[in-house]
Design a protein around this motif. Structure first.
Motif, PDB file in Angstrom:
ATOM      1  N   GLU A  33       0.825  -1.209   0.000  1.00 26.37           N
ATOM      2  CA  GLU A  33       0.000   0.000   0.000  1.00 26.37           C
ATOM      3  C   GLU A  33       0.862   1.263   0.000  1.00 26.37           C
ATOM      4  O   GLU A  33       0.377   2.342  -0.297  1.00 26.37           O
ATOM      5  CB  GLU A  33      -0.899   0.036   1.242  1.00 26.37           C
ATOM      6  N   VAL A  34       2.134   1.112   0.349  1.00 26.04           N
ATOM      7  CA  VAL A  34       3.007   2.262   0.596  1.00 26.04           C
ATOM      8  C   VAL A  34       4.171   2.340  -0.382  1.00 26.04           C
ATOM      9  O   VAL A  34       4.598   3.432  -0.739  1.00 26.04           O
ATOM     10  CB  VAL A  34       3.536   2.201   2.050  1.00 26.04           C
ATOM     11  N   THR A  35       4.690   1.210  -0.811  1.00 22.92           N
ATOM     12  CA  THR A  35       5.862   1.176  -1.681  1.00 22.92           C
ATOM     13  C   THR A  35       5.590   0.295  -2.899  1.00 22.92           C
ATOM     14  O   THR A  35       4.676  -0.532  -2.878  1.00 22.92           O
ATOM     15  CB  THR A  35       7.100   0.602  -0.957  1.00 22.92           C
ATOM     16  N   PRO A  36       6.398   0.446  -3.939  1.00 21.18           N
ATOM     17  CA  PRO A  36       6.302  -0.521  -5.038  1.00 21.18           C
ATOM     18  C   PRO A  36       6.729  -1.907  -4.538  1.00 21.18           C
ATOM     19  O   PRO A  36       7.375  -2.022  -3.493  1.00 21.18           O
ATOM     20  CB  PRO A  36       7.297  -0.001  -6.077  1.00 21.18           C
ATOM     21  N   PRO A  46      14.171  -4.378   4.708  1.00 22.71           N
ATOM     22  CA  PRO A  46      15.048  -3.199   4.742  1.00 22.71           C
ATOM     23  C   PRO A  46      15.010  -2.408   3.432  1.00 22.71           C
ATOM     24  O   PRO A  46      15.064  -1.181   3.449  1.00 22.71           O
ATOM     25  CB  PRO A  46      16.430  -3.791   5.000  1.00 22.71           C
ATOM     26  N   GLU A  47      14.864  -3.105   2.288  1.00 21.30           N
ATOM     27  CA  GLU A  47      14.813  -2.426   0.995  1.00 21.30           C
ATOM     28  C   GLU A  47      13.580  -1.519   0.897  1.00 21.30           C
ATOM     29  O   GLU A  47      13.666  -0.395   0.382  1.00 21.30           O
ATOM     30  CB  GLU A  47      14.798  -3.440  -0.165  1.00 21.30           C
ATOM     31  N   ARG A  48      12.450  -2.002   1.382  1.00 22.49           N
ATOM     32  CA  ARG A  48      11.227  -1.201   1.324  1.00 22.49           C
ATOM     33  C   ARG A  48      11.304  -0.006   2.271  1.00 22.49           C
ATOM     34  O   ARG A  48      10.866   1.091   1.925  1.00 22.49           O
ATOM     35  CB  ARG A  48      10.007  -2.053   1.642  1.00 22.49           C
ATOM     36  N   VAL A  49      11.841  -0.199   3.449  1.00 21.23           N
ATOM     37  CA  VAL A  49      11.979   0.901   4.397  1.00 21.23           C
ATOM     38  C   VAL A  49      12.917   1.953   3.830  1.00 21.23           C
ATOM     39  O   VAL A  49      12.638   3.161   3.897  1.00 21.23           O
ATOM     40  CB  VAL A  49      12.459   0.394   5.776  1.00 21.23           C
ATOM     41  N   LEU A  52      11.084   3.893   1.040  1.00 19.18           N
ATOM     42  CA  LEU A  52      10.113   4.828   1.625  1.00 19.18           C
ATOM     43  C   LEU A  52      10.818   6.065   2.173  1.00 19.18           C
ATOM     44  O   LEU A  52      10.410   7.202   1.900  1.00 19.18           O
ATOM     45  CB  LEU A  52       9.313   4.127   2.732  1.00 19.18           C
ATOM     46  N   THR A  53      11.888   5.865   2.902  1.00 16.85           N
ATOM     47  CA  THR A  53      12.634   6.973   3.495  1.00 16.85           C
ATOM     48  C   THR A  53      13.245   7.849   2.409  1.00 16.85           C
ATOM     49  O   THR A  53      13.110   9.078   2.427  1.00 16.85           O
ATOM     50  CB  THR A  53      13.725   6.425   4.429  1.00 16.85           C
ATOM     51  N   ARG A  54      13.898   7.237   1.450  1.00 17.22           N
ATOM     52  CA  ARG A  54      14.548   7.982   0.370  1.00 17.22           C
ATOM     53  C   ARG A  54      13.529   8.710  -0.503  1.00 17.22           C
ATOM     54  O   ARG A  54      13.721   9.861  -0.889  1.00 17.22           O
ATOM     55  CB  ARG A  54      15.416   7.047  -0.471  1.00 17.22           C
ATOM     56  N   ILE A  99      -1.988   8.657  -2.414  1.00 14.10           N
ATOM     57  CA  ILE A  99      -2.105   8.711  -0.955  1.00 14.10           C
ATOM     58  C   ILE A  99      -1.995   7.309  -0.383  1.00 14.10           C
ATOM     59  O   ILE A  99      -2.351   6.331  -1.039  1.00 14.10           O
ATOM     60  CB  ILE A  99      -3.463   9.343  -0.550  1.00 14.10           C
ATOM     61  N   TRP A 100      -1.468   7.231   0.823  1.00 13.25           N
ATOM     62  CA  TRP A 100      -1.613   6.019   1.617  1.00 13.25           C
ATOM     63  C   TRP A 100      -1.941   6.465   3.042  1.00 13.25           C
ATOM     64  O   TRP A 100      -1.500   7.528   3.488  1.00 13.25           O
ATOM     65  CB  TRP A 100      -0.377   5.103   1.575  1.00 13.25           C
TER      66      TRP A 100
END
Length: 175
Positions: A33-36, A46-49, A52-54, A99-100
Motif C-alpha cells: 500500500e506504501v511502496t512498489p 530493509p529495501e522497502r523501508v 520509503l525513506t529515500r 495517498i496512503w
C-alpha cells in the motif's frame, strides 16, 4: 451518536516527520500500500523501508525539485498517519496525486479530508487539474474521489483513472 470527524492537516516532511511517517507505515500499513513491490511478498524489508525513506526525503524540494514531485505527511488528530503527494505530469498544469493511510484512520473521513487538502495545495502550486489512478476494487478510494467531484473512467485492466479540475479553475486542460 455519530463519530467525530477527524482533524486532518498536511505537514511538510522534515527528518522528525519522516521518522513518524515510517513508524506509521511499519506499524499500521501493508508494504504494497506504501511502496512498489521491491521484494517478493507483502512484507516490510530493509529495501522497502529504505525506499520509503529515500522517496520522501528526495521530494523535500517540491514540484520544482529534481523529482518534480512534492510529498506531505498526513496528520490525523495530531498523529502522522500517512502521506500524500503531487507530481508534475508532461501536461502543463496537470498534477498526479497519490495517498496512503494507516489502517487505523481509514473509514473515518481522513482520506477525504487529505485529498481535499492536496487539491488546495494543487491550487496554491498553480495546478489546473489533478489526476489519480487506483484499483477498481478500491471502493473506499473511488467513493472519496467521486464525492470530491473527480470524473472516473476505465484505465484498462483493473484500473480506474480519475480527474478533477483544481478548485478555483474554470476548466480542466484540454476540455
Amino acid at each position: 451518536m455519530a463519530e467525530r470527524a477527524p482533524t486532518v492537516r498536511l505537514r511538510p516532511v522534515d527528518d522528525a516527520v519522516l521518522a513518524e511517517m515510517v513508524r506509521a507505515a511499519l506499524g499500521d500499513a501493508a508494504p504494497d500500500e506504501v511502496t512498489p513491490m521491491l521484494t517478493p511478498g507483502n512484507t516490510w524489508t530493509p529495501e522497502r523501508v529504505e525506499w520509503l525513506t529515500r522517496f520522501h526525503a528526495d521530494r523535500r524540494a517540491g514540484l520544482d525539485g529534481p523529482a518534480g514531485e512534492a510529498t506531505w505527511a498526513v496528520e490525523v488528530d495530531g498523529d502522522v498517519a500517512g502521506a500524500v503527494r503531487l507530481k508534475r505530469t508532461a501536461e502543463p498544469g496537470v498534477l498526479e496525486t497519490g495517498i496512503w493511510l494507516a489502517r487505523g484512520v481509514r473509514g473515518r473521513g481522513a482520506g477525504r479530508r487529505a485529498i481535499a487538502a492536496v487539491l488546495a495545495q494543487a491550487a496554491v502550486l498553480g495546478g489546473r487539474e489533478v489526476r489519480v489512478e487506483t484499483g477498481r476494487g478500491n471502493q473506499g478510494a473511488l467513493a472519496i474521489l467521486r464525492g470530491l467531484g473527480f470524473e472516473c473512467s476505465d484505465a484498462g485492466g483493473d484500473r480506474v483513472a480519475a480527474r478533477r479540475a483544481v478548485p478555483g479553475t474554470t476548466r480542466a486542460p484540454g476540455r
